[in-house]
Scaffold this active site. Structure first.
Site, PDB file in Angstrom:
ATOM      1  CG  ASP A 215      -5.325  -5.563  -0.463  1.00  0.00           C
ATOM      2  OD1 ASP A 215      -6.012  -5.040  -1.359  1.00  0.00           O
ATOM      3  OD2 ASP A 215      -4.453  -4.949   0.177  1.00  0.00           O
TER       4      ASP A 215
ATOM      5  CD  GLU B 296       0.988 -14.089  -4.799  1.00  0.00           C
ATOM      6  OE1 GLU B 296       0.981 -14.084  -6.046  1.00  0.00           O
ATOM      7  OE2 GLU B 296       0.232 -13.377  -4.112  1.00  0.00           O
TER       8      GLU B 296
ATOM      9  CB  CYS C 132      -7.293  -0.228  -4.191  1.00  0.00           C
ATOM     10  SG  CYS C 132      -7.009  -1.124  -5.716  1.00  0.00           S
TER      11      CYS C 132
ATOM     12  CD  GLN D 268      -3.013  -1.048   0.286  1.00  0.00           C
ATOM     13  OE1 GLN D 268      -3.097  -0.088  -0.490  1.00  0.00           O
ATOM     14  NE2 GLN D 268      -3.889  -2.032   0.280  1.00  0.00           N
TER      15      GLN D 268
END
Length: 696
Positions: A610, A560, A638, A509
């Protein structure tokens, strides 16, 4: 016997793994025993089922079906008298379900044709399979095309791979998200010529192999499609548009440039920079409420009259909390700044920000110091690089003619550890002199040393990377190879007392203080984390969220698919002394059920995701929804507007298309990660079985 055909017909995938499991399950739960199964590419006999009680013929091992194939080939077994041929299988399926499963190519994934002949047709059947009564004679099913291509991309691919043959294609139908396309030809002769050409075609190791199959009558994909003449027009229009984009813009008038310069760059980048912060928050809250209302409306429109409407669809939208930014962090807060290298309106070299208005012919670079959210340190370094570029004599990149050397400049930094990572992006092929290339790199190292920077510059440059980028795209590649010419490959950042190695392409971020507030919120959303909690970090990246919350949970599992990110996560786990964080390098949809299944019922499993700005892939969303045991999910967005489809797929009532019990949206949070702009982070808390009394 027909009921077992029906079971096969409902499968979306028929491969070795499925066949083995089907054999075992059928023999275990019924009195009927499958005695022989042959694959499509094995012989003219596709499936054979018998009521023979000789289970030992099949239940040898998981790959027993492969052993049977080999035995038949070696003569140890013979095909039974009542073997069922391909046409008989189809006839039984039609009688049972009214649809031909074997002939409906959309129900079989192209990647499972690896057992087929490399030249694109069955060895045993040859081209005879294309002449059967149930085959559309002017159509073929082409396997091996790109999954996400549309009809016009398929046509381009055909022209590219068969340029000399000049086939007469008339129509193309491309099922969504499938590795296949249906091609119609002007006549049967053209179709046969294509089949023979593909059969004889030699594919290089880098080329994706294509295979051709019959297109069966009644296949729903043959009802649609786009005429090739229409596709040709689309491709021609796109080509003309690309040609126009590559042409230099028309020359802007002096008056137009002066008018453009009268508008501060901040108003382009930070439209709220003159708005009092309290008003900024109100604007963002209103926008968030509108997003929630539109989301509820879409949900209401998607629910059928015979389906019950969840409470979250009809209740008044309410933001539980909106995390505001402290005053000292509202300007110059970005820990990552990307500069473009080019010419300003006077033709001078600049490292700064794009200002473009193509309608008026305006395209130039404005000063780096005219952005109120970029860090002051990044502006100093941009000026340092700008001076050096002028000395080298190498031209800056012209994005209209795709010539020039210098392209982009990236600065990443930690306001806590006072470390900086630098990445310079250039078109490496423009400088063919190896000696000069090496001199440029050494010069870059020199200008960013402590003695070359201002005396009051408090930061340490820990990494300088050089990235060669040849493509004409205006975006910096996030997976490109970076040559580290100085220092390490990363800088260190501190978040909630944890230390992280951040490499050039790692996601983080951009507002570190607000990032810490966001992570604290995630940890508090689902109640107290304890020894009965498993934290599932979905699309975990370098592990920042999971590591910050690891001490409060029994275990953290990060999933991931990017290997470099997994390696970074393992480094970060080790250097923080975390012992209960496990990283799994895989696609989420491939492993989430295997991970959560054994834990379901024993622990409270909380997932957090996220994703990038566009949201999650549909396969990931489907995997999360159908994951038994995952009943709590925190979705961080976002761009809340862009993830609406994801949330609908997770939260709409269960149906034939949406398997598994739905999640319910119970809480909405906002986080102001981008002061002075209209952007904000949306946080959605989803529960599978909520107690709505808590949220009244």
């Amino acid at each position: 016997m027909q009921r077992f055909f029906s079971i096969l017909n409902k499968q979306t995938l028929i491969n070795k793994s499925f066949v083995s499991k089907f054999i075992v399950q059928t023999n275990k739960y019924t009195n009927t025993v499958i005695n022989k199964i042959n694959y499509l590419n094995f012989s003219k006999h596709i499936y054979f089922m018998s009521t023979s009680p000789q289970k030992e013929d099949i239940l040898q091992q998981e790959n027993g079906s492969e052993q049977i194939q080999q035995d038949v080939l070696l003569g140890k077994r013979s095909l039974p008298k009542d073997a069922i041929t391909e046409n008989q299988v189809k006839e039984n399926l039609v009688k049972d379900d009214g649809d031909v499963a074997i002939g409906d190519q959309e129900n079989a994934e192209a990647e499972n044709d690896d057992n087929d002949d490399e030249n694109g047709s069955e060895k045993s059947d040859g081209e005879d399979i294309f002449e059967k009564d149930d085959v559309e004679l002017e159509w073929v099913c082409l396997r091996g095309v790109e999954r996400y291509d549309q009809e016009r991309q398929v046509l381009k691919m055909l022209h590219r791979n068969f340029a000399d043959e000049k086939f007469q294609f008339t129509k193309i139908s491309k099922p969504k998200k499938k590795n296949m396309a249906f091609i119609q030809f002007a006549n049967t002769e053209e179709r046969n010529r294509f089949i023979q050409s593909l059969k004889n075609k030699k594919f290089s190791k880098k080329q994706k192999r294509m295979k051709v199959r019959p297109a069966f009558k009644g296949d729903r994909n043959l009802n649609g499609g786009v005429a090739v003449s229409q596709l040709e027009q689309q491709n021609s229009a796109q080509h003309q548009q690309q040609q126009r984009q590559q042409q230099p813009p028309k020359q802007a008038s002096k008056e137009d440039i002066e008018k453009e310069l009268q508008i501060p760059l901040e108003e382009r980048v930070c439209p709220l920079w003159k708005t009092p912060y309290e008003e900024q928050l109100e604007i963002k809250k209103k926008d968030f409420i509108e997003i929630i209302k539109n989301f509820q409306k879409r949900a209401k429109d998607s629910i059928r009259s015979d389906e019950s409407t969840p409470i979250w669809v009809t209740r008044e939208p309410k933001i539980t909390d909106f995390l505001e930014c402290d005053e000292q962090y509202r300007f110059h807060y970005r820990n990552k700044t990307e500069f473009t290298i080019g010419l300003n309106h006077l033709g001078e070299i600049k490292v700064g920000y794009n200002r473009t208005n193509f309608d008026k012919g305006i395209a130039f670079i404005d000063d780096a110091n005219k952005n109120c959210v970029s860090s002051k340190e990044s502006v100093i370094l941009a000026q340092q690089l700008e001076n050096y570029i002028k000395e080298t004599g190498l031209p800056v990149y012209d994005r209209f003619v795709h010539q020039g050397f210098w392209r982009y400049f990236v600065v990443r930094q930690s306001f806590k550890t006072k470390e900086i990572l630098i990445n310079i992006v250039a078109k490496g092929s423009y400088c063919s002199d190896a000696t000069q290339f090496e001199q440029i790199k050494q010069g870059l190292i020199k200008i960013f040393q402590k003695e070359s920077l201002p005396e009051n510059f408090e930061y340490n440059i820990t990494s300088i990377g050089f990235q060669s980028y040849e493509a004409p795209s205006d975006s910096i590649p996030q997976d490109g190879q970076i040559d580290i010419i100085y220092g390490s490959r990363s800088y260190k950042e501190n978040i909630l007392g944890k230390t992280f190695d951040i490499s050039a392409n790692a996601f983080l971020q951009v507002h570190t203080p607000q990032c810490e507030r966001l992570y604290k919120l995630i940890g508090s959303l689902t109640g107290e984390l304890n020894e009965k909690t498993i934290f599932l970090d979905i699309c975990s990246g370098i592990g920042t969220i999971g590591i910050c919350l690891a001490n409060s949970a029994k275990e953290v599992i990060g999933i991931e698919m990017v290997e470099t990110a997994c390696n970074d996560a393992k480094i970060n786990i080790e250097q923080n002394g975390i012992t209960n964080y496990k990283v799994i390098c895989s696609k989420v949809e491939d492993v989430i059920n295997e991970i959560v299944g054994p834990l379901a019922g024993q622990y409270k499993i909380i997932g957090v995701v996220d994703p990038p700005r566009p949201g999650l892939h549909a396969n990931v969303v489907k995997a999360m929804r159908t994951c038994k045991g995952l009943d709590h999910l925190v979705y961080v967005a976002c761009n809340p507007v862009a993830v609406t489809d994801n949330l609908l797929a997770l939260c709409l009532p269960e149906s034939k298309r949406r398997r598994a019990p739905a999640f319910h949206l119970t809480k909405y949070y906002g986080c102001d990660l981008f002061p002075q702009t209209k952007h904000f982070e949306g946080i959605f808390y989803l529960e599978r079985y909520p107690n709505y009394d808590e949220y009244k």
